[in-house]
Design a protein around this motif. Structure first.
Motif, PDB file in Angstrom:
ATOM      1  N   ASN A   1       0.813  -1.220   0.000  1.00 51.33           N
ATOM      2  CA  ASN A   1       0.000   0.000   0.000  1.00 51.33           C
ATOM      3  C   ASN A   1       0.846   1.270   0.000  1.00 51.33           C
ATOM      4  O   ASN A   1       0.317   2.372   0.125  1.00 51.33           O
ATOM      5  CB  ASN A   1      -0.921   0.031   1.227  1.00 51.33           C
ATOM      6  CG  ASN A   1      -2.205  -0.742   0.985  1.00 51.33           C
ATOM      7  OD1 ASN A   1      -2.569  -1.019  -0.158  1.00 51.33           O
ATOM      8  ND2 ASN A   1      -2.879  -1.105   2.059  1.00 51.33           N
ATOM      9  N   ALA A   2       2.147   1.113  -0.142  1.00 51.31           N
ATOM     10  CA  ALA A   2       3.040   2.253   0.030  1.00 51.31           C
ATOM     11  C   ALA A   2       2.801   3.355  -0.997  1.00 51.31           C
ATOM     12  O   ALA A   2       2.934   4.538  -0.686  1.00 51.31           O
ATOM     13  CB  ALA A   2       4.494   1.791  -0.039  1.00 51.31           C
ATOM     14  N   LEU A   3       2.453   2.983  -2.214  1.00 49.80           N
ATOM     15  CA  LEU A   3       2.324   3.977  -3.273  1.00 49.80           C
ATOM     16  C   LEU A   3       0.946   4.626  -3.318  1.00 49.80           C
ATOM     17  O   LEU A   3       0.824   5.831  -3.528  1.00 49.80           O
ATOM     18  CB  LEU A   3       2.646   3.346  -4.633  1.00 49.80           C
ATOM     19  CG  LEU A   3       4.079   2.845  -4.808  1.00 49.80           C
ATOM     20  CD1 LEU A   3       4.233   2.154  -6.157  1.00 49.80           C
ATOM     21  CD2 LEU A   3       5.068   4.003  -4.688  1.00 49.80           C
ATOM     22  N   ASN A   4      -0.094   3.824  -3.146  1.00 46.99           N
ATOM     23  CA  ASN A   4      -1.446   4.351  -3.317  1.00 46.99           C
ATOM     24  C   ASN A   4      -2.438   3.483  -2.544  1.00 46.99           C
ATOM     25  O   ASN A   4      -3.064   2.589  -3.106  1.00 46.99           O
ATOM     26  CB  ASN A   4      -1.807   4.372  -4.809  1.00 46.99           C
ATOM     27  CG  ASN A   4      -2.961   5.286  -5.107  1.00 46.99           C
ATOM     28  OD1 ASN A   4      -3.932   5.349  -4.368  1.00 46.99           O
ATOM     29  ND2 ASN A   4      -2.860   5.994  -6.212  1.00 46.99           N
ATOM     30  N   PRO A   5      -2.598   3.725  -1.240  1.00 48.78           N
ATOM     31  CA  PRO A   5      -3.439   2.851  -0.417  1.00 48.78           C
ATOM     32  C   PRO A   5      -4.872   2.720  -0.909  1.00 48.78           C
ATOM     33  O   PRO A   5      -5.413   1.614  -0.959  1.00 48.78           O
ATOM     34  CB  PRO A   5      -3.380   3.527   0.959  1.00 48.78           C
ATOM     35  CG  PRO A   5      -2.125   4.327   0.949  1.00 48.78           C
ATOM     36  CD  PRO A   5      -1.958   4.787  -0.461  1.00 48.78           C
ATOM     37  N   SER A   6      -5.495   3.849  -1.267  1.00 49.43           N
ATOM     38  CA  SER A   6      -6.906   3.812  -1.654  1.00 49.43           C
ATOM     39  C   SER A   6      -7.111   3.018  -2.935  1.00 49.43           C
ATOM     40  O   SER A   6      -7.973   2.137  -3.010  1.00 49.43           O
ATOM     41  CB  SER A   6      -7.442   5.226  -1.817  1.00 49.43           C
ATOM     42  OG  SER A   6      -8.797   5.224  -2.157  1.00 49.43           O
ATOM     43  N   LEU A   7      -6.324   3.327  -3.951  1.00 51.87           N
ATOM     44  CA  LEU A   7      -6.458   2.636  -5.227  1.00 51.87           C
ATOM     45  C   LEU A   7      -6.138   1.152  -5.081  1.00 51.87           C
ATOM     46  O   LEU A   7      -6.876   0.291  -5.568  1.00 51.87           O
ATOM     47  CB  LEU A   7      -5.541   3.275  -6.269  1.00 51.87           C
ATOM     48  CG  LEU A   7      -5.492   2.581  -7.629  1.00 51.87           C
ATOM     49  CD1 LEU A   7      -6.847   2.620  -8.318  1.00 51.87           C
ATOM     50  CD2 LEU A   7      -4.421   3.216  -8.525  1.00 51.87           C
ATOM     51  N   CYS A   8      -5.039   0.834  -4.402  1.00 52.60           N
ATOM     52  CA  CYS A   8      -4.609  -0.555  -4.322  1.00 52.60           C
ATOM     53  C   CYS A   8      -5.539  -1.396  -3.451  1.00 52.60           C
ATOM     54  O   CYS A   8      -5.729  -2.595  -3.711  1.00 52.60           O
ATOM     55  CB  CYS A   8      -3.173  -0.626  -3.828  1.00 52.60           C
ATOM     56  SG  CYS A   8      -1.976  -0.030  -5.062  1.00 52.60           S
ATOM     57  N   GLU A   9      -6.148  -0.790  -2.441  1.00 48.64           N
ATOM     58  CA  GLU A   9      -7.152  -1.516  -1.655  1.00 48.64           C
ATOM     59  C   GLU A   9      -8.329  -1.914  -2.539  1.00 48.64           C
ATOM     60  O   GLU A   9      -8.843  -3.030  -2.458  1.00 48.64           O
ATOM     61  CB  GLU A   9      -7.646  -0.648  -0.501  1.00 48.64           C
ATOM     62  CG  GLU A   9      -8.698  -1.321   0.369  1.00 48.64           C
ATOM     63  CD  GLU A   9      -9.219  -0.415   1.463  1.00 48.64           C
ATOM     64  OE1 GLU A   9     -10.138  -0.825   2.199  1.00 48.64           O
ATOM     65  OE2 GLU A   9      -8.717   0.728   1.576  1.00 48.64           O
ATOM     66  N   TRP A  10      -8.752  -0.987  -3.399  1.00 48.10           N
ATOM     67  CA  TRP A  10      -9.850  -1.261  -4.329  1.00 48.10           C
ATOM     68  C   TRP A  10      -9.468  -2.358  -5.314  1.00 48.10           C
ATOM     69  O   TRP A  10     -10.263  -3.253  -5.620  1.00 48.10           O
ATOM     70  CB  TRP A  10     -10.224   0.022  -5.062  1.00 48.10           C
ATOM     71  CG  TRP A  10     -11.354  -0.107  -6.031  1.00 48.10           C
ATOM     72  CD1 TRP A  10     -12.588  -0.648  -5.793  1.00 48.10           C
ATOM     73  CD2 TRP A  10     -11.369   0.339  -7.388  1.00 48.10           C
ATOM     74  NE1 TRP A  10     -13.372  -0.569  -6.932  1.00 48.10           N
ATOM     75  CE2 TRP A  10     -12.649   0.036  -7.912  1.00 48.10           C
ATOM     76  CE3 TRP A  10     -10.439   0.981  -8.200  1.00 48.10           C
ATOM     77  CZ2 TRP A  10     -13.005   0.341  -9.221  1.00 48.10           C
ATOM     78  CZ3 TRP A  10     -10.790   1.295  -9.494  1.00 48.10           C
ATOM     79  CH2 TRP A  10     -12.065   0.970 -10.008  1.00 48.10           C
ATOM     80  N   VAL A  11      -8.237  -2.309  -5.813  1.00 45.43           N
ATOM     81  CA  VAL A  11      -7.763  -3.328  -6.752  1.00 45.43           C
ATOM     82  C   VAL A  11      -7.805  -4.706  -6.100  1.00 45.43           C
ATOM     83  O   VAL A  11      -8.306  -5.685  -6.685  1.00 45.43           O
ATOM     84  CB  VAL A  11      -6.335  -2.990  -7.231  1.00 45.43           C
ATOM     85  CG1 VAL A  11      -5.710  -4.178  -7.970  1.00 45.43           C
ATOM     86  CG2 VAL A  11      -6.349  -1.758  -8.136  1.00 45.43           C
ATOM     87  N   ARG A  12      -7.309  -4.819  -4.874  1.00 50.30           N
ATOM     88  CA  ARG A  12      -7.297  -6.114  -4.189  1.00 50.30           C
ATOM     89  C   ARG A  12      -8.710  -6.580  -3.845  1.00 50.30           C
ATOM     90  O   ARG A  12      -9.034  -7.767  -3.999  1.00 50.30           O
ATOM     91  CB  ARG A  12      -6.432  -6.029  -2.938  1.00 50.30           C
ATOM     92  CG  ARG A  12      -4.932  -6.077  -3.222  1.00 50.30           C
ATOM     93  CD  ARG A  12      -4.155  -6.292  -1.958  1.00 50.30           C
ATOM     94  NE  ARG A  12      -4.298  -5.142  -1.059  1.00 50.30           N
ATOM     95  CZ  ARG A  12      -3.545  -4.046  -1.135  1.00 50.30           C
ATOM     96  NH1 ARG A  12      -2.601  -3.958  -2.066  1.00 50.30           N
ATOM     97  NH2 ARG A  12      -3.724  -3.066  -0.286  1.00 50.30           N
ATOM     98  N   GLN A  13      -9.547  -5.654  -3.368  1.00 51.79           N
ATOM     99  CA  GLN A  13     -10.922  -6.035  -3.041  1.00 51.79           C
ATOM    100  C   GLN A  13     -11.683  -6.510  -4.275  1.00 51.79           C
ATOM    101  O   GLN A  13     -12.634  -7.290  -4.160  1.00 51.79           O
ATOM    102  CB  GLN A  13     -11.647  -4.852  -2.394  1.00 51.79           C
ATOM    103  CG  GLN A  13     -11.200  -4.553  -0.984  1.00 51.79           C
ATOM    104  CD  GLN A  13     -11.924  -3.359  -0.385  1.00 51.79           C
ATOM    105  OE1 GLN A  13     -12.618  -2.615  -1.079  1.00 51.79           O
ATOM    106  NE2 GLN A  13     -11.770  -3.170   0.924  1.00 51.79           N
ATOM    107  N   SER A  14     -11.257  -6.032  -5.438  1.00 45.76           N
ATOM    108  CA  SER A  14     -11.901  -6.449  -6.685  1.00 45.76           C
ATOM    109  C   SER A  14     -11.349  -7.767  -7.210  1.00 45.76           C
ATOM    110  O   SER A  14     -11.773  -8.254  -8.267  1.00 45.76           O
ATOM    111  CB  SER A  14     -11.710  -5.351  -7.748  1.00 45.76           C
ATOM    112  OG  SER A  14     -12.303  -4.133  -7.338  1.00 45.76           O
ATOM    113  N   GLY A  15     -10.389  -8.339  -6.493  1.00 40.14           N
ATOM    114  CA  GLY A  15      -9.826  -9.627  -6.895  1.00 40.14           C
ATOM    115  C   GLY A  15      -8.859  -9.524  -8.064  1.00 40.14           C
ATOM    116  O   GLY A  15      -8.646 -10.509  -8.788  1.00 40.14           O
TER     117      GLY A  15
END
Length: 353
Positions: A200-214
């Motif tokens: 999550n170091a670069l972009n926590p919000s975006l990357c959380e969404w990417v992971r939650q989307s599988g």
């Protein structure tokens, strides 16, 4: 840098319809707006494109970009275009809350008032009701949306004899800044993009969404990610807080030969690494770089309505969508960005007019 994906999730009911009845427009400085379709072979269908232009009296008053949080911008739907010839600015929007052309009306409309035609495609999957983490991360498709839009604009009856030949620029905000740099000749590094959300170091919000989307970026087909998306018809680029500025092939910036103006929002040391573009400016031979220290990345969104910050808290959005820096209001920051953009595009696209 955050992309406000939580906001995109709950805005389905407040962003659309994107055109609503507004206050009366000033007759002395009318801006027309039209929605057209631009065929895209790469997307396998039509792109929705919004066009702003200097207009004569006529059309239907509308407001673009208004929702529960943000004030919209007035224009005249389907108004006649004013006589004259105008340079063209292609506009690339961001993702999440900024994932529609209409969200950028606050800057597109004033540019049209200053004598430009502004055309912005909707980048599929990057915002609104059809948002998609997978499509958002396919950064290499965004430049082709712009090029397909330009193909259509050049043949559009509305703009016949209204565009100045060879005077085309691009304005990119947030992830649209990444798009603008690619169209100028910079190339994505597929390895960097694949590893972008390893932490999550670069972009926590975006990357959380990417992971939650599988979505596993390492498993995504990136065969075309590193290709050259330069469009030689574009003669100037302006980039504001380019998102995912750190996924390019570093040596490709030396291949950018057109003038590029880059603006970062925030104080030195406070700009997230993924949006920081001072190093990019140094690597591009014909570039200028400036900061608006009183701003933040959120300053690229519309002016907040009264109570919008509290509404965001009540909706558990978790992002300070109405927060800028210190010392200036969002409206004042918008005025500065509009002035910088107007001066830059006047200088780059109107020197012989």
């Amino acid at each position: 840098m955050r992309f406000l994906m939580k906001i995109a999730t709950m805005l389905c009911g407040v962003i659309y319809p994107m055109l609503t009845l507004p206050h009366s427009a000033a007759a002395s400085e009318l801006v027309g707006v039209r929605e057209i379709a631009a065929p895209s072979k790469e997307r396998g269908g039509d792109l929705a494109v919004t066009i702003w232009y200097p207009a004569e009296t006529g059309g239907k008053p509308v407001t673009l970009g208004e929702n529960a949080f943000f004030v919209g911008t007035d224009a005249m739907l389907d108004a006649p275009i004013s006589r004259g010839e105008y340079p063209l600015i292609l506009l690339s929007h961001g993702a999440g809350l900024g994932g529609t052309p209409q969200a950028m009306s606050w800057i597109a409309t004033p540019l049209a008032k200053q004598g430009f035609v502004v055309a912005a495609p909707t980048h599929p999957g990057n915002g609104g009701m059809n948002r998609s983490a997978a499509e958002t991360m396919k950064l290499w498709l965004r430049p082709t949306d712009i090029s397909a839009t330009l193909d259509t604009i050049e043949q559009l009856p509305l703009l016949e004899k209204r565009l100045v030949a060879g005077r085309t620029g691009i304005l990119g905000l947030s992830m649209g800044g990444n798009t603008a740099l690619a169209l100028a000749g910079a190339r994505i590094d597929p390895i960097r993009l694949a590893g972008y959300c390893d932490t999550n170091a670069l972009n926590p919000s975006l990357c959380e969404w990417v992971r939650q989307s599988g979505i596993d970026l390492h498993a995504m087909d990136m065969e075309l990610a590193g290709r050259n998306n330069r469009d030689v018809r574009i003669k100037f680029a302006m980039v504001i807080d380019p998102a995912l500025a750190d996924v390019f092939q570093t040596n490709s910036f030396s291949m950018v030969t057109i003038p590029v103006e880059i603006v970062n929002l925030g104080k030195p040391g406070a700009i997230p690494q993924t949006a920081l573009a001072s190093g990019i400016a140094k690597a591009i031979s014909k570039s200028t770089y400036s900061l608006i220290e009183e701003a933040s990345h959120y300053s690229m969104f519309g002016k907040c309505k009264p109570g919008a910050a509290q509404l965001a808290v009540s909706e558990a959005i978790g992002e300070p969508i109405c927060s800028d820096g210190e010392g200036q209001s969002r409206l004042e920051i918008h005025k500065r960005l509009i002035a910088i953009a107007t001066q830059a595009f006047n200088r780059a696209l109107k020197p012989a007019l």
